[in-house]
Design an enzyme around this catalytic site. Structure first.
Site, short mmCIF file in Angstrom:
data_model
loop_
_atom_site.label_atom_id
_atom_site.label_comp_id
_atom_site.label_asym_id
_atom_site.label_seq_id
_atom_site.Cartn_x
_atom_site.Cartn_y
_atom_site.Cartn_z
N ARG A 18 16.88 -33.76 38.46
CA ARG A 18 16.91 -32.84 37.29
C ARG A 18 18.08 -33.48 36.22
NH1 ARG A 18 19.29 -27.92 38.94
NH2 ARG A 18 20.14 -28.42 40.87
N ARG A 40 17.61 -33.37 46.61
CA ARG A 40 17.92 -32.64 47.66
C ARG A 40 17.15 -31.43 47.99
NH1 ARG A 40 23.08 -28.87 47.17
NH2 ARG A 40 22.08 -29.07 45.32
N TYR A 154 36.40 -28.23 39.81
CA TYR A 154 35.47 -29.20 39.38
C TYR A 154 36.46 -30.29 38.33
CZ TYR A 154 31.68 -30.25 36.06
OH TYR A 154 30.56 -31.04 35.20
#
Ligand code: NAP
Length: 248
Positions: A18, A40, A154
């Site tokens: 994606r 996945r 992150y």
């Protein structure tokens, strides 16, 4: 851009099912590479590509599993040959303020964004070193250097990729293996769709170009770093952020 069709180089894109990863895979396919992507949750569709190009191979792989990564390389090497271009793009967010950050949220992001990159790059390198050629591109983020509230996990994982890439650059320079980082800003993918339109509009208003990037605009920078034209670019962090980070 060099036409690599004649050589049929092999490129592997993790997180290529994606968003930025898929756009990169399609771009490399168009440039003439033999391309494999990981998926996945769901395999990507429409990987046939324009006439005359080879379909993209989609291999199931959870990049947080060392066993899956080993199986991935066995399959790609068996079907296409040794990986010459590795793009580490698989990534997740699990945002929350630090005081609410559980060990699980922290670890999930570090495992996917950082540890998987270490394992994947290490596995790819064994063949690149033998071939005395290779291109590794890691997908970081503008928040690695700017910081972002609610994204300590992150931002830490994405900043770590820069230190990782630069250390690897110093280890591998003499072998004609380049290691570079692309740091996107706001890119129109599922990852930012999850933020909701109000937050996306607020973020877009901070971008000098006034909009989010299309995934293909990041893919173009990655394709350059993978190409022969980028033979003297290594240890670099290339911002593709519409000016949001102003070179950081
Ligand atoms: P996305 O649309 O959410 O796609 C994420 C990709 O990573 C998917 O292909 C997903 O696979 C894969 N992935 C996640 N965890 C995985 C795992 N454990 N094993 C295998 N694959 C896994 O995100 P995106 O926006 O394209 O982001 C791609 C990269 O760019 C990420 O590293 C992200 O941090 C970075 N980035 C994005 C932006 C942005 O604004 N979008 C900005 C800066 C940096 P499944 O489909 O199977 O889940």
């Amino acid at each position: 851009m060099t036409d690599v069709r004649a050589t049929g180089r092999v490129a592997l894109v993790t997180g290529g099912s994606r968003g930025i990863g898929l756009a990169t895979a399609l771009r490399l396919q168009r440039d003439g590479y033999r391309v494999a992507v990981t998926w996945r949750t769901e395999p990507p569709q429409d990987l046939k590509g324009p006439d005359g190009t080879e379909p993209i191979r989609a291999v199931r792989c959870d990049v947080t599993s060392a066993e899956d990564i080993e199986n991935l390389f066995a399959e790609v090497e068996g079907e296409l040959g040794s990986v010459e271009v590795l793009v580490c793009c698989a990534g997740i967010t699990a945002d929350t303020l630090l005081l609410r950050m559980t060990d699980e949220r922290w670890q999930a992001v570090i495992d996917t964004n950082l540890t998987a990159t270490f394992r994947t790059a290490k596995r790819a390198l064994s063949k690149m070193i033998r071939a005395r050629h290779g291109r590794i591109v890691l997908v970081s983020s503008v928040v690695a250097l700017l910081g972002s509230p609610g994204q300590t996990n992150y931002a830490a994982s994405k900043a770590a990729l820069i230190g990782f890439a630069r250390s690897l650059t110093r280890e591998l320079g003499a072998r004609d293996i380049t290691v570079n980082v692309v740091a996107p800003g706001l890119v129109a993918t599922d990852m930012i769709a999850a933020l909701g339109s109000d937050q996306v509009s607020a973020l877009e208003s901070r971008v000098p170009l006034g909009r989010a990037a299309a995934p293909g605009e990041v893919a173009a920078a990655i394709a350059f770093l993978a190409s022969d034209e980028a033979s003297y670019v290594t240890g670099a962090v290339i911002s593709v952020d519409g000016g949001l980070g102003m070179g950081h």
